[in-house]
Design an enzyme around this catalytic site. Structure first.
Site, PDB file in Angstrom:
ATOM      1  N   SER A  15       0.840  -1.260   0.044  1.00  0.00           N
ATOM      2  CA  SER A  15      -0.054   0.090  -0.116  1.00  0.00           C
ATOM      3  C   SER A  15       0.837   1.486   0.001  1.00  0.00           C
ATOM      4  CB  SER A  15      -0.927   0.060   1.187  1.00  0.00           C
ATOM      5  OG  SER A  15      -0.318   0.177   2.628  1.00  0.00           O
ATOM      6  N   ASN A  16       1.981   1.307   0.683  1.00  0.00           N
ATOM      7  CA  ASN A  16       2.890   2.330   0.739  1.00  0.00           C
ATOM      8  C   ASN A  16       3.477   2.694  -0.768  1.00  0.00           C
ATOM      9  OD1 ASN A  16       3.471   3.962   3.342  1.00  0.00           O
ATOM     10  ND2 ASN A  16       3.288   1.592   3.940  1.00  0.00           N
ATOM     11  N   MET A 102      10.712  -6.687   3.974  1.00  0.00           N
ATOM     12  CA  MET A 102      10.887  -7.230   5.197  1.00  0.00           C
ATOM     13  C   MET A 102      12.322  -7.945   5.138  1.00  0.00           C
ATOM     14  SD  MET A 102       8.100  -5.926   6.471  1.00  0.00           S
ATOM     15  CE  MET A 102       8.006  -6.920   7.861  1.00  0.00           C
ATOM     16  N   ARG A 103      13.383  -7.372   4.651  1.00  0.00           N
ATOM     17  CA  ARG A 103      14.630  -8.027   4.790  1.00  0.00           C
ATOM     18  C   ARG A 103      15.621  -7.130   5.380  1.00  0.00           C
ATOM     19  NH1 ARG A 103      15.138 -13.278   3.525  1.00  0.00           N
ATOM     20  NH2 ARG A 103      17.736 -12.890   3.242  1.00  0.00           N
ATOM     21  N   ASN A 117      13.834   3.844   4.144  1.00  0.00           N
ATOM     22  CA  ASN A 117      12.927   2.999   4.797  1.00  0.00           C
ATOM     23  C   ASN A 117      11.826   3.603   5.407  1.00  0.00           C
ATOM     24  OD1 ASN A 117      11.828   0.476   4.930  1.00  0.00           O
ATOM     25  ND2 ASN A 117      12.582   0.531   7.308  1.00  0.00           N
ATOM     26  N   HIS A 119       9.265   3.273   8.771  1.00  0.00           N
ATOM     27  CA  HIS A 119       9.139   2.155   9.808  1.00  0.00           C
ATOM     28  C   HIS A 119       7.929   2.805  10.874  1.00  0.00           C
ATOM     29  CE1 HIS A 119      10.155  -0.860  12.613  1.00  0.00           C
ATOM     30  NE2 HIS A 119       9.836  -0.041  13.614  1.00  0.00           N
TER      31      HIS A 119
HETATM   32  C1  GRF Z   1       4.326  -0.553   6.661  1.00  0.00           C
HETATM   33  O1  GRF Z   1       3.759  -0.247   8.003  1.00  0.00           O
HETATM   34  C2  GRF Z   1       5.685  -0.025   6.758  1.00  0.00           C
HETATM   35  O2  GRF Z   1       6.025   0.984   7.716  1.00  0.00           O
HETATM   36  C3  GRF Z   1       6.206  -1.339   7.361  1.00  0.00           C
HETATM   37  O3  GRF Z   1       5.823  -2.332   6.756  1.00  0.00           O
HETATM   38  C4  GRF Z   1       4.315  -1.868   6.350  1.00  0.00           C
HETATM   39  C5  GRF Z   1       4.214  -2.100   4.849  1.00  0.00           C
HETATM   40  O4  GRF Z   1       2.681  -1.936   4.510  1.00  0.00           O
HETATM   41  N1  GRF Z   1       7.914  -1.264   7.009  1.00  0.00           N
HETATM   42  P1  GRF Z   1       2.531  -2.140   2.856  1.00  0.00           P
HETATM   43  O5  GRF Z   1       3.135  -3.231   2.387  1.00  0.00           O
HETATM   44  O6  GRF Z   1       3.166  -0.672   2.264  1.00  0.00           O
HETATM   45  O7  GRF Z   1       0.741  -1.931   2.780  1.00  0.00           O
END
Ligand code: GRF
Length: 201
Positions: A15-16, A102-103, A117, A119
């Site tokens: 989604s980001n 996620m790595r 990144n 967070h």
């Molecule tokens: C977000 O909360 C981001 O801050 C974290 O992982 C999540 C990813 O969400 N690192 P999406 O895949 O962008 O929906």
């Protein structure tokens, strides 16, 4: 007009990534120092390490190229990082944007790629994959979001932008989570423009 290439990495929902494509891709911005100088931002490609990531579907719908490079196809973490680094460099990005990737990346990647990144906590509090829950259940008065440079330490690089939200008494975890994600969608594009020294044209 000069083009600035961006590459986005994600592992899941995306989604980001989608929000960044909507707000930045194919859009014109002005240099902070020379406002007459304009730049076109281009998300040249997205890359995911997860062949099942929902973000792949989002890329299809957005018309953005998505490369899949599964870390499971490599015996060693460094080999994956090295190949990922080479793949990113083929797009010559000015900035590599991690959005739910996620790595933890080793110096095989971080030494060569300028990456940032996002967070979902006020770093250095609540590093790692469960930041939202940990922040929700903690005694802290505020939660928040941080954007930081990527180095070889988990959520460890220099902070670029950080914003907080007040925790609300009796708010559910899912409502808190939703407010955190909305904050992410607001601050990630801002942080990227800050790094690139750009502003709205
Ligand atoms: C977000 O909360 C981001 O801050 C974290 O992982 C999540 C990813 O969400 N690192 P999406 O895949 O962008 O929906």
């Amino acid at each position: 007009m000069e083009i600035i290439n961006l590459v986005i990495l994600f592992s899941g929902n995306g989604s980001n990534m989608e929000n960044l494509v909507h707000k930045l891709h194919d859009k014109e911005f002005a240099s902070l120092s020379f406002p007459d100088k304009k730049y076109l931002l281009q998300v040249s490609a997205c890359i995911t390490n997860n062949p099942l990531a929902y973000g792949i579907k989002r890329c299809e719908n957005l018309g953005i190229k998505c490369e899949i490079m599964s870390h499971k196809d490599f015996n060693k973490r460094e080999d994956f990082d090295n190949s990922l680094c080479k793949l990113v460099l083929t797009y010559q990005p000015k900035l590599c944007i991690l959005a739910g990737f996620m790595r933890i990346l080793s110096d095989k990647f971080t030494s060569y790629i300028n990456a940032i990144n996002i967070h979902p906590s006020l770093l250095p509090k609540f590093k790692g994959a469960n930041a939202i829950e940990e922040s929700y259940y903690s005694q802290e008065i505020n939660g928040g979001v941080s954007v930081h440079y990527v180095n070889e330490f988990l959520d460890g690089g220099e902070i670029i932008l950080q914003e907080s939200i007040k925790k609300i008494k009796n708010e559910s975890l899912s409502d808190f989570e939703e407010r955190i994600h909305h904050l992410e969608y607001e601050i990630y594009p801002k942080a990227i423009l800050k790094v690139l020294k750009l502003k709205e044209a």
